[in-house]
Structure formats: C-alpha cells, structure tokens
Write a protein that holds these residues in place. Structure first.
Motif, mmCIF file in Angstrom:
data_model
loop_
_atom_site.group_PDB
_atom_site.id
_atom_site.type_symbol
_atom_site.label_atom_id
_atom_site.label_comp_id
_atom_site.label_asym_id
_atom_site.label_seq_id
_atom_site.Cartn_x
_atom_site.Cartn_y
_atom_site.Cartn_z
ATOM 1 N N ASP A 154 20.444 -2.077 14.605
ATOM 2 C CA ASP A 154 20.889 -3.470 14.588
ATOM 3 C C ASP A 154 19.730 -4.447 14.621
ATOM 4 O OD1 ASP A 154 23.472 -2.761 14.471
ATOM 5 O OD2 ASP A 154 23.910 -3.017 16.610
ATOM 6 N N HIS A 155 18.784 -4.209 15.551
ATOM 7 C CA HIS A 155 17.783 -5.268 15.701
ATOM 8 C C HIS A 155 16.806 -5.303 14.542
ATOM 9 C CE1 HIS A 155 15.783 -1.951 17.962
ATOM 10 N NE2 HIS A 155 14.731 -2.413 17.361
ATOM 11 N N TYR A 210 18.655 -7.126 11.850
ATOM 12 C CA TYR A 210 18.655 -8.552 12.183
ATOM 13 C C TYR A 210 17.300 -9.176 11.868
ATOM 14 C CZ TYR A 210 19.023 -12.881 14.749
ATOM 15 O OH TYR A 210 19.007 -14.194 15.071
ATOM 16 N N ARG A 236 6.914 0.599 16.852
ATOM 17 C CA ARG A 236 6.771 0.366 18.291
ATOM 18 C C ARG A 236 7.959 0.942 19.056
ATOM 19 N NH1 ARG A 236 3.861 -4.229 20.776
ATOM 20 N NH2 ARG A 236 4.591 -4.314 22.923
ATOM 21 N N ASN A 237 9.145 0.776 18.478
ATOM 22 C CA ASN A 237 10.334 1.312 19.122
ATOM 23 C C ASN A 237 10.430 2.831 19.039
ATOM 24 O OD1 ASN A 237 12.525 -0.646 20.244
ATOM 25 N ND2 ASN A 237 11.579 -1.714 18.535
ATOM 26 N N ILE A 267 5.069 0.815 27.272
ATOM 27 C CA ILE A 267 5.730 0.540 25.997
ATOM 28 C C ILE A 267 7.042 -0.215 26.206
ATOM 29 C CG2 ILE A 267 6.830 1.586 23.978
ATOM 30 C CD1 ILE A 267 4.909 3.978 24.398
ATOM 31 N N ASP A 268 7.850 0.248 27.152
ATOM 32 C CA ASP A 268 9.222 -0.250 27.242
ATOM 33 C C ASP A 268 9.447 -1.085 28.494
ATOM 34 O OD1 ASP A 268 11.921 -0.694 27.241
ATOM 35 O OD2 ASP A 268 12.416 1.299 26.493
ATOM 36 N N PRO A 269 9.630 -2.386 28.344
ATOM 37 C CA PRO A 269 9.814 -3.245 29.522
ATOM 38 C C PRO A 269 11.082 -2.914 30.298
ATOM 39 C CG PRO A 269 10.311 -4.441 27.502
ATOM 40 C CD PRO A 269 9.709 -3.129 27.095
ATOM 41 N N ARG A 270 12.066 -2.260 29.640
ATOM 42 C CA ARG A 270 13.318 -1.965 30.335
ATOM 43 C C ARG A 270 13.115 -0.967 31.471
ATOM 44 N NH1 ARG A 270 16.545 -0.582 25.031
ATOM 45 N NH2 ARG A 270 14.455 0.132 24.581
ATOM 46 N N SER A 296 22.007 -6.196 21.339
ATOM 47 C CA SER A 296 21.472 -5.110 20.524
ATOM 48 C C SER A 296 20.808 -5.639 19.253
ATOM 49 C CB SER A 296 22.568 -4.102 20.180
ATOM 50 O OG SER A 296 23.475 -4.680 19.280
ATOM 51 N N GLU A 297 20.919 -6.926 19.016
ATOM 52 C CA GLU A 297 20.303 -7.477 17.807
ATOM 53 C C GLU A 297 18.875 -7.955 18.067
ATOM 54 O OE1 GLU A 297 21.878 -7.433 14.927
ATOM 55 O OE2 GLU A 297 23.963 -7.178 15.499
ATOM 56 N N LEU A 298 18.509 -8.038 19.341
ATOM 57 C CA LEU A 298 17.139 -8.440 19.662
ATOM 58 C C LEU A 298 16.305 -7.200 19.916
ATOM 59 C CD1 LEU A 298 18.041 -11.396 22.034
ATOM 60 C CD2 LEU A 298 16.930 -11.598 19.821
ATOM 61 N N ASP A 299 15.050 -7.275 19.539
ATOM 62 C CA ASP A 299 14.164 -6.130 19.749
ATOM 63 C C ASP A 299 13.924 -5.957 21.249
ATOM 64 O OD1 ASP A 299 11.976 -4.406 20.004
ATOM 65 O OD2 ASP A 299 11.325 -4.871 17.990
ATOM 66 N N PRO A 300 14.297 -4.794 21.804
ATOM 67 C CA PRO A 300 14.205 -4.629 23.262
ATOM 68 C C PRO A 300 12.779 -4.639 23.802
ATOM 69 C CG PRO A 300 14.781 -2.552 22.208
ATOM 70 C CD PRO A 300 14.847 -3.602 21.151
ATOM 71 N N LEU A 301 11.787 -4.453 22.937
ATOM 72 C CA LEU A 301 10.422 -4.280 23.432
ATOM 73 C C LEU A 301 9.597 -5.559 23.383
ATOM 74 C CD1 LEU A 301 9.465 -0.824 21.910
ATOM 75 C CD2 LEU A 301 10.757 -1.349 23.957
ATOM 76 N N TYR A 349 12.342 -10.622 28.571
ATOM 77 C CA TYR A 349 12.755 -9.609 27.600
ATOM 78 C C TYR A 349 14.271 -9.666 27.435
ATOM 79 C CZ TYR A 349 8.110 -7.631 27.796
ATOM 80 O OH TYR A 349 6.758 -7.460 27.690
ATOM 81 N N HIS A 368 16.648 -7.623 27.741
ATOM 82 C CA HIS A 368 17.511 -6.992 28.740
ATOM 83 C C HIS A 368 17.594 -7.805 30.025
ATOM 84 C CE1 HIS A 368 13.607 -5.579 30.240
ATOM 85 N NE2 HIS A 368 14.189 -5.413 31.391
ATOM 86 N N ILE A 374 19.951 -16.096 20.099
ATOM 87 C CA ILE A 374 20.252 -15.820 18.689
ATOM 88 C C ILE A 374 20.498 -17.136 17.944
ATOM 89 C CG2 ILE A 374 21.936 -14.797 17.126
ATOM 90 C CD1 ILE A 374 20.523 -12.569 18.255
#
Lengths: 336, 305
Positions: A235-236, A239, A256-257, A330-333, B104-109, B154, B156, B167
C-alpha cells in the motif's frame, strides 16, 4: 538510556543460555562411543596404563562429577587441553577463530555485494534476463555443495590457469604473519601497513571467499527479491507512486523496508557458517575453528569440541544482539 | 461551459483479465465530468468499481488491471495516453489522491515530515529550509495540533484521525487542482469523520478545488457534494445534481439504496415505492440497459428507452 537497559537485560540472559548450551553439548558428546585414553595410548597399551590415564583425565568419575569439574574450569577461563595438539584449547581457538571469522565475514560481505543488487534488479525488471538469471542462480546455489565448487575453483584457477595462490592455508610459507592485533591477517596486515603481506593474504582469501560468497549469495538474492516483490506491491509504495515520487525514491523506500528480512537471512547464514564453513576450510587447508572442532570429534578429543561450542555460542549470542540493535536502528516501531 | 471542466471521463472501461478464461470488467463505459470548484460524489457498494476508477485516474491499477477503453481528460490532456514521465509530474502536484487506511499508506520507517518533504521536493524543487517551512505550514493547515513536534513523528505514533490529516496534508502540499478522495473516512469513527469532513469542506472552499469524492456512505455524499453519481456493477446507473437526486430518484437501485439508508419508516415509504416488483429480476442478472437517458437537465438515468 532505554537502549542501555535493553542491552543489559539481553546480556543477563546470555549466562543461562550459555549454561544450557554447554550442558546439552557436554552430555551429547559424552554419549558418543570412544575412549580417549585408548586412542591416546594406542592398541598395545597395558590395562594399568589405560586405567592410570583415565584417572588422570577424570574419566573414572561419574558424568555429573565430570560436568561440574568442567564447568568450574570453564568459569575460570580454562577450556582444557587438546591431546592432539597438546596445547591449551583456548590458545588454539584464539588462533583459529579469527581465521574462520575473517573468511566468513568477507564471504558474506561479498555475497551481499552481489546478492542485493541482483535481487533488487530481478524484482524491478520482471521480464528481464536478470530475473531469469536470479531464478536459476537460486536453484544452482541451493543445489551445489560449497566444497565441490571450491575444488572446481582450485582445479581451474590454481592447477590449470595458475592464477590463484596455492590452497594451502592463509599465507605463503615464506611470509611471516603480521603482528597480532585482531587475529585477522586481513586487518592486521592493513594495520601494520605491510602491503606485501596484505597482497598475499588477499590472494589466499580470494578463492575461498569466492566459493562461500557465490553459494551464499543464493539465499540473499532470493530473500531480497521476494521481499522487494512484496513491498513494491504494498500500500505505502503504491501510495508513494501516486504522489508522483521518482522511481529512485520508490526503490529506496522499498529497499529500506526490506532491510530487516535481508538482515535476518544474513544473521542466520553468519551463525551457520561459523561452524558450517568447515568443508571449505578443509578444501583450502584454512586452519579454521570448524576444522579444529571436527578433528576433535573424530578423535574423541572432547575439549576442543566443547571449546568450539562455547566460543561459537558466545559469538552467535553477540551476533544476535547486534542484529537486534540493527533492527531497532532500521524500524522505529520496535524502539518503544 | 466546456472550459470550466477540470476532469472528465469518456467511456472509461477497466478490465481485470483472468489468468485463464474470462476476466472481470470492473468499470464499464463510465463517463462523467467535474467542473472546476465542484465536488462529484461517486457512491456504490463494495465491488462496484469505485476504487478502480480512482486508480485508473492515477494510472495505479493493481495488476493485472488495465484501462481497455475510454479517455480521461485532465484539463486538456488525456491521462490514459500520457507518458510515464508526464504522469509523474501531474501526480501529487496537480492531481492528488486521499486514500483510506492512512496508517498502511504511509511508509512506516520514515517520519511524516520526511514523507511530506519528499513530495514537495519532488515537485517543487525547494531548498531544504523552504521544504521544511512548507511542510510545517501544511500540517498547520490541516489542523494537526502541535505540528512542530509531529513533524518528526513516525506513522505508528499517530492516531487514525491524525494519520488521515497527514494524508490530506500530503494531497494538498503542492496545491493541486484536482483531488480524488477514495473512501477517505471509512476507517474512522463518526466524530473523527465529522471533523475530517469539516476540514476537507473548508479546504475545498478555500482553494477552489475540484473533487471526486468516492464513498460508500450516501448520507455523507448528500452533505458534501454538488453532483452525485451512483455506481452499480461498474456502471453509472444514475447521475444527477444533488438536490435533484434526493428529490426525484428514478432508478430502482437508487431507490433501494435510499430506502436502505432511511432511518425512519416515513422516509422508507417515500423512497421504496414497490421494491418487490423490480428487485428480483434486477439483482439476479444485473441486467443493466446500455442507454443513459437524460430525464431532466443534468439528470441521467440508465433505463430502457
């Protein structure tokens, strides 16, 4: 600060983990039939001599007692003596582990350098020749044994063409190893600024690194390609495309992902290769740790094997800690 | 009249070919036009082809979907035949898309400041500090509280409503002329939905945007649009100015939908004249006639001549 606490907590778990690994491998090894005393003295030894050496080595005690004695020694930093080399195991491994680590690290770097670009391109250019290439490469790398490829390389590049250095260890006989700093000849000769030695080290590294690198690039290509495939459809990324971002940006975001997956496969390969590079080490007479442990297994020489297990367990635990920290980067989550 | 049209679709058809045998025609001969500064609502159930139309306009159809017929004119350029390079220069800057499921449309990183900044820098070629200012301005415009600190948040770390605002900010940041809102509020609860809708209304008015407003909620469309098109199985069954549509709905599907959305028995009676008579044959084979007939000015209904 939270990061330091996390590292501290992880290190706290290292000790019980190590204890478990040592216990399991100790008892498993003791279950292998074979009497070191008999092997040391040969078939003509008298029963008294055998009994005497058995009591010197503590083999007449119960298994539990032997284990406790072993643990006490390990805790004081003594991994015992190898009866084959008649040297302390610690001393042997300090020479041999750097050889293995140097080989494995450079091989994986090489595998990454060829694997990641091919994986990305194969994913981007679905109908191209590089996509087909990556499919067959994965198949080939997965089905060829690494030692066989090593032998072919030696045959072609050393025997026939004479381009490569002799597959007889890490240096030519006439050349002295550089002063030990890290134990890796590659790094140490650079530190010493000794270009002649460095050239020789590289010449000896080339074929084994090529062998291991080409074989292990297979899974790296596959992982990069399949993760990129998934992400380019995500999705992203779609987008980002509909926001008109350039193709370079899109690929960079997708890559990166996909880094966590690539990192995972590299860490798995790394920990596997610490012991799993043994066949290639034998083919190139590398004198690495895997080779050392193997000859221990074959000759009922338990101390080198246990020493190898302890060392590689520590290395793997440290490796996984580093990998987890890289995931955080890498992943802020994951950071919360 | 013609000069005022922002975007028009002429007989757009979108197909999803099957791997073997027949595929699916998701959008069939859809035509409509949106004047500058106007909002066209496109209402339909799941699978009616709403999202396919939105994706066709941005040429981002999911594989193996493809546009097999028709034209999409933005101002005087046909999007369907435009080169990738031209398309990229339009997307995000002239035509922008507001999507559902913002998280889910935004890049999580990447931080949202970075993601907004990427869009600005791609289209407007601003310097680093100008970019940052533009991002902060747009975050303020979409009423994100504490926008200075949200700049480095970020995705999340945002709530659904905040992410939807991001968005919207993304779609506005390059001052587009045309915005597609694809079910933009579907993932939000009603109070947040109301805030977002108010915000969008305000921005559309201020910037004189043309909007294609795709939704499943005909009630939402009623409050928000100037025209309304009803989509059923890939075809427009009724298209009318908003007041006309609610005063004088003609197509059986329109009536069925309106009665389903009517919350009182009285209104249900107004809209559902005699559902038994038509519903069975109509819904069984989806036999929609090919002709759109103009029953009143700007009021088109698909029915037998």
């Amino acid at each position: 600060m939270a990061l330091l606490r996390y590292i501290g907590r992880r290190l706290l778990f290292v000790l019980p983990q190590l204890f478990g690994i040592v216990a399991v491998s100790f008892f498993l090894l003791k279950m292998i039939p074979g009497d070191p005393a008999l092997l040391m003295l040969g078939p003509l030894a008298s029963q008294e001599a055998i009994d005497e050496i058995r009591s010197v080595m503590g083999l007449d005690k119960s298994l539990i007692e032997q284990f406790i004695i072993y643990l006490e020694r390990v805790l004081s930093g003594d991994l015992g003596t190898s009866w084959q080399t008649t040297k302390p195991v610690m001393e042997d491994l300090l020479k041999r582990f750097p050889a293995t680590m140097e080989l494995v690290t450079l091989s994986l770097l090489f595998a990454l350098i060829i694997g990641i670009p091919i994986g990305i391109l194969a994913s981007l250019l679905k109908k191209s020749i590089i996509n087909k290439f990556s499919t067959y490469y994965g198949l080939l790398a997965g089905s060829l044994p690494d030692f066989w490829l090593g032998l072919i390389f030696i045959f072609v590049f050393y025997t026939i063409l004479g381009w490569a250095a002799a597959p007889m260890g890490r240096l030519d006989l006439g050349i002295l190893p550089p002063t030990v700093v890290s134990g890796s000849y590659f790094i140490d000769s650079l530190i010493a600024g000794d270009w002649e030695t460095f050239g020789n080290v590289v010449a000896h590294l080339t074929l084994p690194v090529l062998t291991l690198g080409l074989i292990n690039a297979g899974p790296i290509i596959k992982m990069t390609q399949s993760t990129m495939d998934r992400l380019l459809e995500s999705d992203h990324i779609r987008y980002a495309r509909s926001c008109g971002l350039g193709e370079f940006q899109i690929v960079r975001r997708a890559f990166r992902n996909s880094l966590p997956s690539v990192l995972t496969i590299v860490s798995v390969l790394y920990s596997f290769l610490i012991g799993g590079a043994v066949l290639v080490e034998i083919v190139f007479s590398w004198g690495g740790a895997g080779q050392y442990a193997l000859s221990g297994v074959l000759n009922a020489d338990i101390n080198p094997v246990m020493g190898f297990v302890v060392w590689s367990a520590i290395l793997c635990l440290v490796l996984y800690l580093i990998v987890d920290l890289l995931y955080f980067a890498i992943d802020p989550r994951l950071r919360d | 009249m013609n000069t005022e049209i922002s975007l028009s679709l002429n007989n757009l058809t979108v197909d999803y070919p099957g791997y073997k045998g027949s595929g699916t025609t998701a959008v069939k001969d859809v035509s409509f036009s949106i004047s500058k500064g106007k909002v066209l609502g496109l209402v339909g159930e799941s699978g009616a082809g709403k999202t396919s139309i939105a994706r066709a306009i941005t040429r981002q159809l999911v594989e193996p979907g493809e546009i097999t017929g028709g034209e999409i004119f933005f101002e005087d350029k046909d999007i369907v035949t435009m080169s990738q390079k031209d398309l990229k220069s339009y997307l995000g800057s002239q035509i922008s898309l507001i999507v559902p499921n913002p998280k889910s449309e935004l890049d999580p990183l990447l931080t949202i400041g970075r993601q907004l900044g990427d869009v600005v820098r791609t289209h407007l070629k601003l310097s680093k500090s100008e970019t940052k200012q533009a991002v902060l301005d747009v975050l303020e415009a979409v009423q994100i509280p504490d926008h200075n600190s949200r700049f480095s948040a970020y995705p999340h770390e945002l709530s659904g409503g905040m992410a939807q605002r991001v968005i919207i900010a993304m779609s506005l940041i390059c001052n587009p002329k045309f915005v597609i809102s694809d079910d933009a509020t579907s993932g939000l609860d009603v109070t947040v939905q109301r805030e977002i809708m108010k915000l969008m209304q305000k921005i559309i008015k201020e910037k004189n945007l043309s909007v294609l407003f795709i939704t499943r909620d005909i009630g939402l469309a009623a409050h928000f649009c100037d025209h309304l098109g009803l989509l059923f199985r890939g075809q427009i069954v009724e298209l009318a100015p908003i007041n006309e549509f609610f005063k004088n709905p003609i197509h059986p599907y329109s009536l069925a939908l309106l009665s389903a959305f009517s919350h009182s028995a009285k209104w249900r009676k107004v809209y559902s004249t005699d559902p038994e008579k038509w519903s069975k044959e109509f819904f069984k084979d989806g036999n929609v006639p090919n002709s759109l007939i103009e029953v009143d000015e700007g009021h088109l209904v698909r029915m037998e001549k």
